[in-house]
Design a protein around this motif. Structure first.
Motif, PDB file in Angstrom:
ATOM      1  N   ALA A  39       0.833  -1.228   0.017  1.00  0.00           N
ATOM      2  CA  ALA A  39       0.202  -0.006   0.053  1.00  0.00           C
ATOM      3  C   ALA A  39       0.913   1.175  -0.074  1.00  0.00           C
ATOM      4  O   ALA A  39       0.426   2.202  -0.467  1.00  0.00           O
ATOM      5  CB  ALA A  39      -0.917  -0.173   1.116  1.00  0.00           C
ATOM      6  N   ALA A  40       2.101   1.105   0.647  1.00  0.00           N
ATOM      7  CA  ALA A  40       2.883   2.416   0.637  1.00  0.00           C
ATOM      8  C   ALA A  40       3.411   3.019  -0.726  1.00  0.00           C
ATOM      9  O   ALA A  40       3.757   4.052  -0.911  1.00  0.00           O
ATOM     10  CB  ALA A  40       4.174   2.197   1.340  1.00  0.00           C
ATOM     11  N   LEU A  41       3.306   2.065  -1.788  1.00  0.00           N
ATOM     12  CA  LEU A  41       3.721   2.516  -3.014  1.00  0.00           C
ATOM     13  C   LEU A  41       2.646   3.668  -3.651  1.00  0.00           C
ATOM     14  O   LEU A  41       3.147   4.242  -4.531  1.00  0.00           O
ATOM     15  CB  LEU A  41       3.516   1.210  -4.010  1.00  0.00           C
ATOM     16  N   ALA A  42       1.539   3.537  -2.922  1.00  0.00           N
ATOM     17  CA  ALA A  42       0.707   4.787  -3.351  1.00  0.00           C
ATOM     18  C   ALA A  42       0.826   6.052  -2.895  1.00  0.00           C
ATOM     19  O   ALA A  42       0.431   7.141  -3.441  1.00  0.00           O
ATOM     20  CB  ALA A  42      -0.634   4.290  -2.927  1.00  0.00           C
ATOM     21  N   LYS A  43       2.019   6.197  -2.033  1.00  0.00           N
ATOM     22  CA  LYS A  43       2.284   7.404  -1.464  1.00  0.00           C
ATOM     23  C   LYS A  43       2.523   8.355  -2.711  1.00  0.00           C
ATOM     24  O   LYS A  43       3.470   8.053  -3.663  1.00  0.00           O
ATOM     25  CB  LYS A  43       3.535   7.237  -0.644  1.00  0.00           C
ATOM     26  N   GLY A  44       2.158   9.785  -2.718  1.00  0.00           N
ATOM     27  CA  GLY A  44       2.462  10.635  -3.285  1.00  0.00           C
ATOM     28  C   GLY A  44       1.442  10.794  -4.725  1.00  0.00           C
ATOM     29  O   GLY A  44       1.581  11.574  -5.376  1.00  0.00           O
ATOM     30  N   HIS A  45       0.395   9.932  -4.541  1.00  0.00           N
ATOM     31  CA  HIS A  45      -0.589   9.858  -5.418  1.00  0.00           C
ATOM     32  C   HIS A  45      -1.891   9.961  -4.789  1.00  0.00           C
ATOM     33  O   HIS A  45      -2.183  10.247  -3.498  1.00  0.00           O
ATOM     34  CB  HIS A  45      -0.802   8.395  -6.091  1.00  0.00           C
ATOM     35  N   THR A  46      -2.964  10.631  -5.691  1.00  0.00           N
ATOM     36  CA  THR A  46      -4.340  11.183  -5.111  1.00  0.00           C
ATOM     37  C   THR A  46      -5.130   9.998  -5.290  1.00  0.00           C
ATOM     38  O   THR A  46      -6.192   9.775  -4.464  1.00  0.00           O
ATOM     39  CB  THR A  46      -4.784  12.326  -5.880  1.00  0.00           C
ATOM     40  N   ALA A  47      -5.012   9.107  -6.257  1.00  0.00           N
ATOM     41  CA  ALA A  47      -6.009   7.933  -6.591  1.00  0.00           C
ATOM     42  C   ALA A  47      -5.223   6.742  -6.886  1.00  0.00           C
ATOM     43  O   ALA A  47      -4.060   6.677  -7.205  1.00  0.00           O
ATOM     44  CB  ALA A  47      -6.690   8.513  -7.764  1.00  0.00           C
ATOM     45  N   ILE A  48      -5.771   5.544  -6.686  1.00  0.00           N
ATOM     46  CA  ILE A  48      -5.208   4.489  -6.991  1.00  0.00           C
ATOM     47  C   ILE A  48      -6.240   3.714  -7.840  1.00  0.00           C
ATOM     48  O   ILE A  48      -7.510   3.955  -7.881  1.00  0.00           O
ATOM     49  CB  ILE A  48      -4.880   3.372  -5.922  1.00  0.00           C
ATOM     50  N   ALA A  56      -8.475  -4.330  -1.158  1.00  0.00           N
ATOM     51  CA  ALA A  56      -8.402  -3.330  -0.276  1.00  0.00           C
ATOM     52  C   ALA A  56      -9.237  -3.322   0.920  1.00  0.00           C
ATOM     53  O   ALA A  56     -10.337  -3.187   0.902  1.00  0.00           O
ATOM     54  CB  ALA A  56      -9.226  -2.250  -1.253  1.00  0.00           C
ATOM     55  N   ASP A  57      -8.682  -3.946   1.774  1.00  0.00           N
ATOM     56  CA  ASP A  57      -9.243  -4.271   3.153  1.00  0.00           C
ATOM     57  C   ASP A  57      -9.289  -3.158   4.169  1.00  0.00           C
ATOM     58  O   ASP A  57      -8.494  -2.212   3.844  1.00  0.00           O
ATOM     59  CB  ASP A  57      -8.690  -5.954   3.455  1.00  0.00           C
ATOM     60  N   LYS A  58      -9.448  -3.554   5.223  1.00  0.00           N
ATOM     61  CA  LYS A  58      -9.391  -2.639   6.239  1.00  0.00           C
ATOM     62  C   LYS A  58      -8.034  -1.972   6.580  1.00  0.00           C
ATOM     63  O   LYS A  58      -7.666  -0.644   6.456  1.00  0.00           O
ATOM     64  CB  LYS A  58     -10.150  -2.932   7.433  1.00  0.00           C
ATOM     65  N   GLU A  59      -7.325  -2.993   6.644  1.00  0.00           N
ATOM     66  CA  GLU A  59      -5.931  -2.499   6.882  1.00  0.00           C
ATOM     67  C   GLU A  59      -5.242  -1.734   5.844  1.00  0.00           C
ATOM     68  O   GLU A  59      -4.469  -0.711   6.116  1.00  0.00           O
ATOM     69  CB  GLU A  59      -5.119  -3.852   7.483  1.00  0.00           C
ATOM     70  N   THR A  60      -5.474  -2.006   4.649  1.00  0.00           N
ATOM     71  CA  THR A  60      -4.863  -1.572   3.582  1.00  0.00           C
ATOM     72  C   THR A  60      -5.341  -0.167   3.465  1.00  0.00           C
ATOM     73  O   THR A  60      -4.986   0.877   2.940  1.00  0.00           O
ATOM     74  CB  THR A  60      -5.317  -2.326   2.147  1.00  0.00           C
ATOM     75  N   ILE A  61      -6.710  -0.042   3.567  1.00  0.00           N
ATOM     76  CA  ILE A  61      -7.174   1.179   3.460  1.00  0.00           C
ATOM     77  C   ILE A  61      -6.878   2.288   4.275  1.00  0.00           C
ATOM     78  O   ILE A  61      -6.577   3.509   4.059  1.00  0.00           O
ATOM     79  CB  ILE A  61      -8.880   1.151   3.485  1.00  0.00           C
ATOM     80  N   GLU A  62      -6.767   1.956   5.731  1.00  0.00           N
ATOM     81  CA  GLU A  62      -6.047   2.891   6.526  1.00  0.00           C
ATOM     82  C   GLU A  62      -4.729   3.309   6.196  1.00  0.00           C
ATOM     83  O   GLU A  62      -4.412   4.296   6.290  1.00  0.00           O
ATOM     84  CB  GLU A  62      -5.968   2.087   7.931  1.00  0.00           C
ATOM     85  N   GLN A  63      -4.038   2.494   5.705  1.00  0.00           N
ATOM     86  CA  GLN A  63      -2.520   2.837   5.172  1.00  0.00           C
ATOM     87  C   GLN A  63      -2.569   3.739   3.902  1.00  0.00           C
ATOM     88  O   GLN A  63      -1.938   4.840   3.922  1.00  0.00           O
ATOM     89  CB  GLN A  63      -1.771   1.638   4.626  1.00  0.00           C
ATOM     90  N   LEU A  64      -3.633   3.452   2.876  1.00  0.00           N
ATOM     91  CA  LEU A  64      -3.902   4.193   1.916  1.00  0.00           C
ATOM     92  C   LEU A  64      -4.413   5.678   2.500  1.00  0.00           C
ATOM     93  O   LEU A  64      -3.899   6.817   2.022  1.00  0.00           O
ATOM     94  CB  LEU A  64      -5.166   3.900   0.996  1.00  0.00           C
ATOM     95  N   ALA A  66      -3.430   7.269   5.198  1.00  0.00           N
ATOM     96  CA  ALA A  66      -2.469   7.945   5.840  1.00  0.00           C
ATOM     97  C   ALA A  66      -1.603   8.497   4.842  1.00  0.00           C
ATOM     98  O   ALA A  66      -0.792   9.188   4.874  1.00  0.00           O
ATOM     99  CB  ALA A  66      -1.724   6.859   6.645  1.00  0.00           C
ATOM    100  N   ASN A  67      -1.807   7.585   3.501  1.00  0.00           N
ATOM    101  CA  ASN A  67      -0.795   8.156   2.628  1.00  0.00           C
ATOM    102  C   ASN A  67      -1.707   9.361   1.451  1.00  0.00           C
ATOM    103  O   ASN A  67      -1.073   9.505   0.316  1.00  0.00           O
ATOM    104  CB  ASN A  67      -0.498   7.040   1.715  1.00  0.00           C
ATOM    105  N   LYS A  68      -2.764   9.587   2.106  1.00  0.00           N
ATOM    106  CA  LYS A  68      -3.626  10.753   1.474  1.00  0.00           C
ATOM    107  C   LYS A  68      -4.322  10.298   0.158  1.00  0.00           C
ATOM    108  O   LYS A  68      -4.578  11.177  -0.729  1.00  0.00           O
ATOM    109  CB  LYS A  68      -2.840  12.098   1.220  1.00  0.00           C
ATOM    110  N   ILE A  69      -4.613   9.049  -0.010  1.00  0.00           N
ATOM    111  CA  ILE A  69      -5.325   8.631  -1.158  1.00  0.00           C
ATOM    112  C   ILE A  69      -6.797   8.937  -1.010  1.00  0.00           C
ATOM    113  O   ILE A  69      -7.377   8.898   0.021  1.00  0.00           O
ATOM    114  CB  ILE A  69      -5.201   6.823  -1.256  1.00  0.00           C
ATOM    115  N   LYS A  70      -7.377   9.741  -2.048  1.00  0.00           N
ATOM    116  CA  LYS A  70      -8.977  10.099  -1.934  1.00  0.00           C
ATOM    117  C   LYS A  70      -9.620   9.157  -2.864  1.00  0.00           C
ATOM    118  O   LYS A  70     -10.950   9.495  -2.562  1.00  0.00           O
ATOM    119  CB  LYS A  70      -8.959  11.550  -2.398  1.00  0.00           C
ATOM    120  N   LEU A  71      -9.144   8.591  -3.692  1.00  0.00           N
ATOM    121  CA  LEU A  71     -10.282   7.890  -4.777  1.00  0.00           C
ATOM    122  C   LEU A  71      -9.694   6.411  -5.060  1.00  0.00           C
ATOM    123  O   LEU A  71      -8.448   6.252  -5.400  1.00  0.00           O
ATOM    124  CB  LEU A  71     -10.114   8.548  -5.989  1.00  0.00           C
ATOM    125  N   ILE A  72     -10.325   5.372  -4.898  1.00  0.00           N
ATOM    126  CA  ILE A  72     -10.102   4.052  -5.423  1.00  0.00           C
ATOM    127  C   ILE A  72     -10.884   3.882  -6.593  1.00  0.00           C
ATOM    128  O   ILE A  72     -11.935   3.764  -6.757  1.00  0.00           O
ATOM    129  CB  ILE A  72     -10.549   2.875  -4.360  1.00  0.00           C
TER     130      ILE A  72
END
Ligand code: NAD
Length: 331
Positions: A39-48, A56-64, A66-72
């Motif tokens: 999930a940390a690979l998403a850092k610096g992006h707005t969407a995945i 995209a389970d609960k744990e992954t979503i919490e990490q996303l 924290a990395n400021k992801i706004k859209l799946i």
């Protein structure tokens, strides 16, 4: 917008780069599937952007979050792999491609039926080895057979239309019968009737808590001996262990699957030089009357074009703060 793609294959990159040829969005393509470790690979992006086996389970979503992801942005129709409640709590929007070419998946289901029945895959291999024998290649006419369809949404309806063209009698089960299908000649029945009267059963319902292991030991016992079962929906709609038992006791005569319960550890990868640890898939492969494809029902040019176009529209609408037509909300 900066978008991180997970589980990227060459065809994803080709079709997404084509629809984004003006370079408006910035895409980063990762081979890795999404899970808590990646999930940390998403850092610096707005969407995945995710496909069917990204989790995209609960744990992954919490990490996303924290990395400021706004859209799946899902580049598929099914969304059983996203914890919608966790996403809603973190104010992450989820969008998908609800329909991209139902015919692509329906036609693949028919390909599985025709191959299993007329054994063209076996004939192809025989002829390449100079074996022109017809022994053990007997099939049956589809014309006049009864085909059971579970789930008559977009894909199920496309499938019904094709099978009506073959001259089959179609029995269907869906909580919301389609008037159009009824007019076309589809007979809606209770699930047990569909299971017990069909020569071929094809699954086209989504994976939901109520459809998880819908096809289990009890369901197999209701079916005609030697029935053909086709699954292009989601693997866990069938209890795989029960399907193996039904194959062993010959209740299940043909089994064609494009999806598999534990597919995320196998599908979309070349494992030809690896030891396969999954004993159930190895057992399934060993049966002469089982045909497995690795989730390729969607894989047509038309579907890939549509998936890329709709996903890009979903991302652009989010960027422009427009109404998200293809949003999936937690209810
Ligand atoms: P859809 O939403 O248009 O249709 C699903 C239908 O299933 C609806 O008519 C719904 O009423 C019905 N349904 C829901 N619960 C049911 C139940 N308990 N029993 C019977 N029917 C039930 O979806 P679709 O576009 O036709 O796609 C169907 C499924 O196919 C998707 O959910 C996805 O899992 C799968 N799919 C697979 C591939 C592939 O490449 N193999 C590609 C796309 C979709």
């Amino acid at each position: 917008m900066k978008v991180a793609f997970f589980s990227t294959k060459s065809y994803d990159k080709e079709y997404f780069d084509r629809v984004n040829s003006n370079g408006h969005h910035q895409f980063t393509y990762f081979d890795a599937a999404l899970n808590p470790a990646t999930a940390a690979l998403a850092k610096g992006h707005t969407a995945i952007c995710l496909f069917v086996n990204d989790k995209a389970d609960k744990e992954t979503i919490e990490q996303l979050s924290a990395n400021k992801i706004k859209l799946i942005a899902l580049r598929c129709a099914g969304f059983n792999n996203v914890d919608l409640e966790a996403a809603a709590k973190k104010n992450i929007k989820v969008v998908r491609v609800p329909a991209y070419s139902p015919e692509a998946v329906a036609e693949h289901a028919v390909a599985l039926i025709l191959t299993l029945n007329r054994k063209t895959h076996k004939a192809y291999n025989r002829i390449r080895e100079g074996n022109f024998s017809l022994e053990k290649l007997i099939g049956y006419n589809l014309h006049g057979k009864t085909v059971g369809v579970i789930g008559t949404g977009k894909i199920g309806q496309a499938f019904c239309r094709i099978m009506l063209g073959f001259g089959c009698k179609i029995l269907a089960y869906d909580k919301f019968p389609s008037e159009e299908m009824e007019k076309a000649g589809v007979l809606y029945q209770q699930l047990n009737e569909v299971l017990s009267q069909s020569d071929i059963i094809s699954l086209h319902c989504p994976l939901l808590p109520e459809t998880h292991h819908l096809i289990n030991k009890k369901a197999f016992e209701k079916m005609k001996k030697g029935v053909m079962l086709i699954n292009t929906s989601r693997g866990a709609v069938i209890d795989t262990a029960d399907a193996i038992e039904a194959l062993k006791n010959e209740q299940l005569g043909y089994f064609g699957i494009d999806v598999y319960e534990q597919e995320e550890k196998l599908f979309f990868r070349d494992l030809s030089e690896e030891i396969i640890a999954d004993d159930m898939i190895s057992r399934l492969i060993s049966f002469p009357n089982v045909l497995i494809t690795s989730h390729q029902g969607f894989l047509t040019k038309e579907a890939l074009e549509q998936i890329a176009m709709v996903t890009l529209e979903n991302i652009s609408d989010f960027e422009k703060d427009k109404n998200l037509q293809n949003e999936i909300r937690y209810q």
